[in-house]
Design an enzyme around this catalytic site. Sequence first.
Site, short mmCIF file in Angstrom:
data_model
loop_
_atom_site.label_atom_id
_atom_site.label_comp_id
_atom_site.label_asym_id
_atom_site.label_seq_id
_atom_site.Cartn_x
_atom_site.Cartn_y
_atom_site.Cartn_z
N SER A 130 -2.24 0.18 -2.51
CA SER A 130 -2.77 -0.63 -1.41
C SER A 130 -4.20 -1.08 -1.71
O SER A 130 -4.62 -2.15 -1.29
CB SER A 130 -2.77 0.18 -0.12
OG SER A 130 -1.48 0.66 0.14
N GLN A 142 -0.98 15.18 -5.01
CA GLN A 142 -0.62 15.22 -3.59
C GLN A 142 0.77 15.84 -3.40
O GLN A 142 0.99 16.65 -2.50
CB GLN A 142 -0.65 13.81 -3.02
CG GLN A 142 -0.09 13.68 -1.60
CD GLN A 142 -0.43 12.34 -0.98
OE1 GLN A 142 -1.52 12.15 -0.50
NE2 GLN A 142 0.51 11.40 -0.99
N HIS A 163 5.91 1.39 -1.99
CA HIS A 163 6.37 1.98 -0.73
C HIS A 163 7.86 1.65 -0.49
O HIS A 163 8.63 2.51 -0.06
CB HIS A 163 5.56 1.43 0.45
CG HIS A 163 4.10 1.74 0.40
ND1 HIS A 163 3.14 0.78 0.27
CD2 HIS A 163 3.44 2.93 0.49
CE1 HIS A 163 1.94 1.34 0.28
NE2 HIS A 163 2.09 2.64 0.39
N GLY A 179 0.20 2.50 5.20
CA GLY A 179 0.37 1.06 5.43
C GLY A 179 -0.15 0.22 4.28
O GLY A 179 -0.37 0.73 3.18
#
Length: 282
Positions: free
Chosen positions: A189, A156, A37, A31
């Site tokens: 973020s 990742q 994103h 989020g």
Amino acid sequence: MEILHTITALKAWLQPQQDASSKIALVPTMGALHKGHLSLIEIAQQQASIVVCSIFVNPTQFTDPKDLEKYPRPLEHDIKMLQEAGCSAVFMPTVKEMYPHYPTPENWHIDLGSAEFLLEGEFRKGHYQGVTQIVKKLFDAVQPDLAFFGQKDFQQVLMIKNMVKYFDLPVEIVSCPIIREDDGLAMSSRNIHLSASDRQNALVLSRALQFVKDNYHRLSLEALLGQARQMISTTPGVELDYFTIADQETLLPIADQTNKNAIALVAAKVGETRLIDNMLLD
Ligand SMILES: Nc1ncnc2c1ncn2[C@@H]1O[C@H](COP(=O)(O)OP(=O)(O)OP(=O)(O)O)[C@@H](O)[C@H]1O
Ligand SMILES: CC(C)(CO)[C@@H](O)C(=O)[O-]
Ligand code: BAL
């Protein structure tokens, strides 16, 4: 856009949409959405008929409780952004939905290869066990054909590919380019936590990476690393965790510039905020 909070509701919504020709894409996020994103959603929409975005701040991948506590959660704003982007559904479960016995840890440990313990894995011990644990749960819930991740979190992507191999999952992992602000700062973020001076100082990360990329075949490895590290460590308010030039597969430092598969990766604390970035070389 469908807003789903439970795995049962998610599966009930997905089931009638699935026919032989439909492809399901998953874009996992925590989020506080930004254009990085949205670029993943857009790329996913080009390759799949159904795009599910998940928003879940996963506690098991945080090694610093303060980082977890202050992680931004502007949910209304996120939903609006996904609606405008034409996302098919957003899955936003509670912690109890994903970890019914939380805070009691679940049994999870898989072999992610030796790169698990380098770079982010060294500074955030156990981080990739937490990441792969939640991504496996999300894959089980959505059963996507494709899943989209940003190259900003380069290690990742590698760890998730290794997890997919470990379980032999039928999902294609797609790595998407890093989206940057006009001045070069990688969108993140956590940038929201940067003060005005942090925001200015943070530019040294992308500048040091760009310096290495521009001079990769002009300077020695020693000079490249020395100058990049010095640029960063002489910037006020910036504390370097690592700056490395590594092989994209092993994440081990490269031996010399004949390597055609090199990447520069950096992590540093800017003020109170830890940021990461990277650039492919050659
Ligand atoms: N600038 C970016 N460009 C492309 N993809 C990105 C970018 N920033 C994040 N992503 C990707 O979005 C997905 C969700 O990431 P996440 O929600 O953690 O956002 P984030 O901006 O990386 O936040 P933070 O690093 O502060 O946790 C990940 O696959 C991540 O790599
Ligand atoms: C992949 C992910 C959503 C798992 O929590 C997270 O690590 C992220 O946002 O990059
Ligand atoms: N995008 C990486 C998630 C994390 O920092 O935990």
